[in-house]
Design a protein around this motif. Structure first.
Motif, short mmCIF file in Angstrom:
data_model
loop_
_atom_site.label_atom_id
_atom_site.label_comp_id
_atom_site.label_asym_id
_atom_site.label_seq_id
_atom_site.Cartn_x
_atom_site.Cartn_y
_atom_site.Cartn_z
N ALA A 107 3.83 -20.28 0.39
CA ALA A 107 3.71 -19.49 -0.34
C ALA A 107 3.80 -17.89 0.10
O ALA A 107 3.08 -17.60 1.07
CB ALA A 107 2.61 -19.71 -1.43
N LEU A 108 4.44 -16.91 -0.57
CA LEU A 108 4.63 -15.66 -0.26
C LEU A 108 4.41 -14.77 -1.30
O LEU A 108 5.37 -15.20 -2.31
CB LEU A 108 5.64 -15.40 0.81
CG LEU A 108 6.07 -14.08 1.18
CD1 LEU A 108 5.01 -13.37 1.92
CD2 LEU A 108 7.46 -13.72 1.52
N GLY A 109 3.72 -13.84 -1.50
CA GLY A 109 3.55 -13.12 -2.76
C GLY A 109 2.65 -11.83 -2.77
O GLY A 109 1.91 -11.75 -1.75
N GLU A 110 2.21 -11.38 -3.85
CA GLU A 110 1.54 -10.14 -4.05
C GLU A 110 0.01 -10.71 -4.31
O GLU A 110 0.05 -11.70 -4.96
CB GLU A 110 2.00 -9.51 -5.25
CG GLU A 110 3.22 -8.55 -4.86
CD GLU A 110 3.37 -7.64 -3.87
OE1 GLU A 110 2.04 -7.17 -3.55
OE2 GLU A 110 4.14 -7.36 -3.21
N SER A 111 -0.94 -9.96 -3.77
CA SER A 111 -2.29 -10.33 -3.96
C SER A 111 -2.95 -9.04 -4.36
O SER A 111 -2.56 -8.10 -4.03
CB SER A 111 -2.83 -10.96 -2.72
OG SER A 111 -3.07 -10.20 -1.86
N ARG A 112 -4.28 -9.15 -4.55
CA ARG A 112 -5.02 -7.97 -4.70
C ARG A 112 -5.37 -7.24 -3.34
O ARG A 112 -5.66 -5.92 -3.38
CB ARG A 112 -6.66 -8.38 -5.28
CG ARG A 112 -7.54 -9.02 -4.39
CD ARG A 112 -8.79 -9.59 -5.12
NE ARG A 112 -9.62 -10.16 -4.38
CZ ARG A 112 -10.25 -10.08 -3.24
NH1 ARG A 112 -10.16 -8.69 -2.84
NH2 ARG A 112 -11.08 -11.09 -2.67
N VAL A 113 -5.00 -7.86 -2.26
CA VAL A 113 -5.10 -7.17 -0.76
C VAL A 113 -3.79 -6.81 -0.24
O VAL A 113 -3.65 -6.51 0.94
CB VAL A 113 -5.95 -8.02 0.01
CG1 VAL A 113 -7.32 -8.33 -0.28
CG2 VAL A 113 -5.17 -9.38 0.29
N GLY A 114 -2.71 -7.01 -1.14
CA GLY A 114 -1.40 -6.53 -0.62
C GLY A 114 -0.77 -8.01 -0.70
O GLY A 114 -1.14 -9.06 -0.71
N PRO A 115 0.75 -7.89 -0.26
CA PRO A 115 1.59 -8.99 0.08
C PRO A 115 1.11 -9.97 1.25
O PRO A 115 0.31 -9.35 1.97
CB PRO A 115 2.95 -8.40 0.74
CG PRO A 115 2.90 -7.06 0.31
CD PRO A 115 1.51 -6.51 0.20
N LEU A 116 0.67 -11.17 0.65
CA LEU A 116 0.40 -12.30 1.59
C LEU A 116 1.75 -13.27 1.88
O LEU A 116 2.15 -13.83 0.91
CB LEU A 116 -0.83 -12.87 1.00
CG LEU A 116 -2.06 -12.27 1.07
CD1 LEU A 116 -3.27 -12.98 0.41
CD2 LEU A 116 -2.54 -12.00 2.36
N LEU A 117 1.37 -13.78 3.16
CA LEU A 117 2.26 -15.19 3.48
C LEU A 117 1.04 -16.24 3.54
O LEU A 117 0.29 -16.08 4.46
CB LEU A 117 2.77 -15.07 4.64
CG LEU A 117 3.82 -16.44 5.16
CD1 LEU A 117 4.98 -15.93 5.99
CD2 LEU A 117 3.03 -17.36 5.61
#
Length: 191
Positions: A107-117
């Motif tokens: 999964a790759l996407g946006e999060s509360r700490v910025g984009p994450l893989l």
């Protein structure tokens, strides 16, 4: 443009020609333990990945979740909630155009700490193999998704608790180590 396929045997093919996958490369170099390759653990990981992909796409039917993997899925849901994770890429096979190896991002996407893989783990996350795996995914994904994401192994809890997050640390070293493994693998092909 070359077409990438991934078959049920986890063989990547680029325009019908087989290319090695990240796990195959790392395993060839002896970095995946026999314990981790047990059929029961492989199947557990496969089922959890399917469950997490369905959840991420909003398609998970909770009535169909096997009780043996329910805790892992619930732990993954906590990751989504606590990180405010909104994936844009889920389980899409891809390949590194320059080094010609295949990989599939969980999964790759946006999060509360910025984009994450994010990479789901049902066992210990930061073994040497995981660091190399995530470095290979990151480098492969950069050409398509840019450099603005962090890479994290999400060690899911069997009992449904909060997952343990392991962010990729020394990216340059891990990438160099993966390339060493790839070079050894390629030597085998020419021998």
């Amino acid at each position: 443009m070359s077409e990438l396929t991934l078959d049920s045997e986890h063989t990547y093919r680029l325009s019908e020609k087989p290319i090695p996958g990240v796990t195959e490369i790392i395993d060839f170099n002896g970095l995946i333990s026999d314990f981790a390759k047990k059929e029961s653990y492989r199947l557990r990981g496969e089922y959890v990945h399917v469950g997490m992909a369905l959840f991420g796409r909003g398609q998970l039917d909770w009535q169909t979740v096997d009780p043996r993997i329910l805790g892992y899925i619930l732990s993954g849901v906590k990751f989504y909630e606590e990180m405010e994770f909104k994936p844009s890429v889920i389980e899409i096979p891809d390949y590194h155009a320059d080094y010609l190896y295949g990989f599939t991002i969980d999964a790759l996407g946006e999060s509360r700490v910025g984009p994450l893989l994010a990479d789901w783990k049902t066992g210990k996350a930061m073994l040497p193999a995981t660091r190399l795996q995530l470095a290979a995914y990151r480098e492969g994904a950069r050409r398509k998704y840019g450099n603005k994401f962090r890479t994290v192994a999400v060690e899911l809890d069997e009992d449904g608790g909060t997952p343990n997050l392991k962010f990729l640390g020394n990216e340059r070293k891990d990438w160099a180590d993966f390339l060493s493994c790839l070079n050894v693998y390629r030597l085998k092909e020419t021998a």
